[in-house]
Design a protein around this motif. Structure first.
Motif, PDB file in Angstrom:
ATOM      1  N   SER A  23       0.791  -1.231   0.000  1.00  0.00           N
ATOM      2  CA  SER A  23       0.000   0.000   0.000  1.00  0.00           C
ATOM      3  C   SER A  23       0.822   1.280   0.000  1.00  0.00           C
ATOM      4  CB  SER A  23      -0.970   0.004   1.185  1.00  0.00           C
ATOM      5  OG  SER A  23      -0.253  -0.013   2.399  1.00  0.00           O
ATOM      6  N   HIS A  24       2.070   1.229   0.486  1.00  0.00           N
ATOM      7  CA  HIS A  24       2.847   2.464   0.600  1.00  0.00           C
ATOM      8  C   HIS A  24       4.022   2.558  -0.354  1.00  0.00           C
ATOM      9  CE1 HIS A  24       0.901   4.155   4.189  1.00  0.00           C
ATOM     10  NE2 HIS A  24       0.653   2.899   4.482  1.00  0.00           N
ATOM     11  N   LEU A  25       4.501   1.456  -0.894  1.00  0.00           N
ATOM     12  CA  LEU A  25       5.698   1.512  -1.733  1.00  0.00           C
ATOM     13  C   LEU A  25       5.495   0.975  -3.147  1.00  0.00           C
ATOM     14  CD1 LEU A  25       8.417   0.323   0.835  1.00  0.00           C
ATOM     15  CD2 LEU A  25       7.690   2.660   0.311  1.00  0.00           C
ATOM     16  N   GLY A  26       4.376   0.342  -3.401  1.00  0.00           N
ATOM     17  CA  GLY A  26       4.146  -0.279  -4.702  1.00  0.00           C
ATOM     18  C   GLY A  26       3.731   0.704  -5.782  1.00  0.00           C
ATOM     19  N   PHE A  27       3.471   0.177  -6.982  1.00  0.00           N
ATOM     20  CA  PHE A  27       3.135   0.999  -8.142  1.00  0.00           C
ATOM     21  C   PHE A  27       1.856   1.811  -7.945  1.00  0.00           C
ATOM     22  CE2 PHE A  27       5.710  -2.236 -10.508  1.00  0.00           C
ATOM     23  CZ  PHE A  27       6.694  -1.351 -10.915  1.00  0.00           C
ATOM     24  N   ALA A  85       9.877  -2.918  -4.581  1.00  0.00           N
ATOM     25  CA  ALA A  85       8.873  -3.044  -3.515  1.00  0.00           C
ATOM     26  C   ALA A  85       7.845  -4.116  -3.873  1.00  0.00           C
ATOM     27  CB  ALA A  85       8.196  -1.702  -3.271  1.00  0.00           C
ATOM     28  N   GLU A  86       7.428  -4.143  -5.119  1.00  0.00           N
ATOM     29  CA  GLU A  86       6.469  -5.161  -5.555  1.00  0.00           C
ATOM     30  C   GLU A  86       7.072  -6.566  -5.389  1.00  0.00           C
ATOM     31  OE1 GLU A  86       3.280  -4.818  -7.134  1.00  0.00           O
ATOM     32  OE2 GLU A  86       3.253  -2.676  -6.676  1.00  0.00           O
ATOM     33  N   GLN A  87       8.351  -6.715  -5.747  1.00  0.00           N
ATOM     34  CA  GLN A  87       9.015  -8.008  -5.582  1.00  0.00           C
ATOM     35  C   GLN A  87       9.130  -8.374  -4.102  1.00  0.00           C
ATOM     36  OE1 GLN A  87      12.705  -7.949  -7.772  1.00  0.00           O
ATOM     37  NE2 GLN A  87      11.658  -7.575  -9.707  1.00  0.00           N
ATOM     38  N   LEU A  88       9.430  -7.384  -3.265  1.00  0.00           N
ATOM     39  CA  LEU A  88       9.478  -7.627  -1.822  1.00  0.00           C
ATOM     40  C   LEU A  88       8.128  -8.108  -1.314  1.00  0.00           C
ATOM     41  CD1 LEU A  88      10.831  -7.513   0.975  1.00  0.00           C
ATOM     42  CD2 LEU A  88      10.224  -5.066   1.044  1.00  0.00           C
ATOM     43  N   ALA A  89       7.071  -7.441  -1.728  1.00  0.00           N
ATOM     44  CA  ALA A  89       5.726  -7.834  -1.285  1.00  0.00           C
ATOM     45  C   ALA A  89       5.401  -9.268  -1.697  1.00  0.00           C
ATOM     46  CB  ALA A  89       4.685  -6.867  -1.848  1.00  0.00           C
ATOM     47  N   ARG A  90       5.894  -9.675  -2.872  1.00  0.00           N
ATOM     48  CA  ARG A  90       5.636 -11.050  -3.323  1.00  0.00           C
ATOM     49  C   ARG A  90       6.420 -12.078  -2.505  1.00  0.00           C
ATOM     50  NH1 ARG A  90       5.366  -8.440  -8.443  1.00  0.00           N
ATOM     51  NH2 ARG A  90       7.568  -8.793  -8.894  1.00  0.00           N
ATOM     52  N   ILE A  91       7.574 -11.698  -1.971  1.00  0.00           N
ATOM     53  CA  ILE A  91       8.430 -12.663  -1.268  1.00  0.00           C
ATOM     54  C   ILE A  91       8.120 -12.726   0.236  1.00  0.00           C
ATOM     55  CG2 ILE A  91      10.473 -11.284  -0.647  1.00  0.00           C
ATOM     56  CD1 ILE A  91      10.711 -14.539  -2.511  1.00  0.00           C
ATOM     57  N   ILE A  92       7.543 -11.680   0.791  1.00  0.00           N
ATOM     58  CA  ILE A  92       7.283 -11.644   2.240  1.00  0.00           C
ATOM     59  C   ILE A  92       6.452 -12.837   2.726  1.00  0.00           C
ATOM     60  CG2 ILE A  92       6.045 -10.383   4.065  1.00  0.00           C
ATOM     61  CD1 ILE A  92       7.180  -7.786   2.853  1.00  0.00           C
ATOM     62  N   PRO A  93       5.425 -13.273   1.994  1.00  0.00           N
ATOM     63  CA  PRO A  93       4.626 -14.402   2.491  1.00  0.00           C
ATOM     64  C   PRO A  93       5.412 -15.695   2.703  1.00  0.00           C
ATOM     65  CG  PRO A  93       3.395 -13.221   0.827  1.00  0.00           C
ATOM     66  CD  PRO A  93       4.798 -12.657   0.815  1.00  0.00           C
ATOM     67  N   THR A  94       6.618 -15.799   2.152  1.00  0.00           N
ATOM     68  CA  THR A  94       7.429 -17.003   2.399  1.00  0.00           C
ATOM     69  C   THR A  94       7.855 -17.078   3.861  1.00  0.00           C
ATOM     70  OG1 THR A  94       9.573 -15.967   1.938  1.00  0.00           O
ATOM     71  CG2 THR A  94       8.370 -16.925   0.048  1.00  0.00           C
ATOM     72  N   LYS A  95       7.884 -15.930   4.536  1.00  0.00           N
ATOM     73  CA  LYS A  95       8.320 -15.821   5.926  1.00  0.00           C
ATOM     74  C   LYS A  95       9.771 -16.271   6.099  1.00  0.00           C
ATOM     75  CE  LYS A  95       3.637 -16.439   7.639  1.00  0.00           C
ATOM     76  NZ  LYS A  95       2.756 -17.170   8.535  1.00  0.00           N
ATOM     77  N   ASP A  96      10.523 -16.250   5.022  1.00  0.00           N
ATOM     78  CA  ASP A  96      11.916 -16.688   5.014  1.00  0.00           C
ATOM     79  C   ASP A  96      12.813 -15.458   4.904  1.00  0.00           C
ATOM     80  OD1 ASP A  96      14.420 -17.771   4.612  1.00  0.00           O
ATOM     81  OD2 ASP A  96      13.872 -18.913   2.815  1.00  0.00           O
ATOM     82  N   LEU A  97      13.400 -15.073   6.034  1.00  0.00           N
ATOM     83  CA  LEU A  97      14.227 -13.854   6.043  1.00  0.00           C
ATOM     84  C   LEU A  97      15.428 -13.964   5.119  1.00  0.00           C
ATOM     85  CD1 LEU A  97      14.074 -12.762   9.782  1.00  0.00           C
ATOM     86  CD2 LEU A  97      12.869 -11.775   7.812  1.00  0.00           C
TER      87      LEU A  97
END
Length: 164
Positions: free
Chosen positions: A91-95, A125-137
């Motif tokens: 919501s704050h960093l994406g396209f 940011a969009e790529q980050l948002a896609r990877i966050i649900p993995t919960k893998d730091l």
């Protein structure tokens, strides 16, 4: 008489990590300061983007909002609140946010290369948002670093100036 709070190991670890983070930022800032002082060139070689006072104010507000969002994402990740971290990133960093904000910031006054850097930031940011649900730091942090690299690249290249 006030009692001294007892530090639990988890609290001590969090505080230690916070202190180390602050120290790292201070060291990095002082290294940049030293670099600028040591080099035989002007300290600020960034390209000026000339905006009206109102557009400059709006742009500054957006940049501060980005910075606050980054801090909140770090906090959410530290608390293992991956849903919040993803939501903030989306919501704050994406396209979507970029398109919404540029309408109020006189986009015609920004050079094409600035837009390219901004789009790279929003893509990261969009790529980050896609990877966050993995919960893998181990996957999240490198992508988060790409977001920060995109921020730094733009701030190293451009500065905003109010038009007369």
């Amino acid at each position: 008489m006030a009692r001294n709070p007892v530090l639990r190991p988890k609290d001590a670890t969090k505080r230690g990590a916070a202190v180390l983070s602050i120290c790292a930022v201070l060291v990095a800032c002082s290294a940049v300061e030293r670099r600028n002082v040591d080099e035989d060139r002007p300290t600020d070689t960034r390209v000026a983007i000339h905006l009206s006072a109102s557009a400059q104010h709006e742009h500054r507000a957006v940049m501060l909002q980005h910075l606050e969002t980054v801090q909140m994402i770090v906090h959410a990740l530290a608390e293992e609140n991956y849903d919040l971290a993803k939501g903030l990133t989306d919501s704050h960093l994406g396209f979507f946010r970029h398109r919404e904000l540029m309408v109020r910031q006189q986009p015609e006054n920004f050079p094409p290369a600035y837009h390219d850097l901004a789009m790279a930031h929003h893509e990261a940011a969009e790529q980050l948002a896609r990877i966050i649900p993995t919960k893998d730091l181990k996957q999240i942090l490198p992508q988060f670093n790409n977001v920060l690299k995109a921020c730094v690249a733009c701030h190293l290249e451009y500065k905003v100036k109010a038009t007369s």
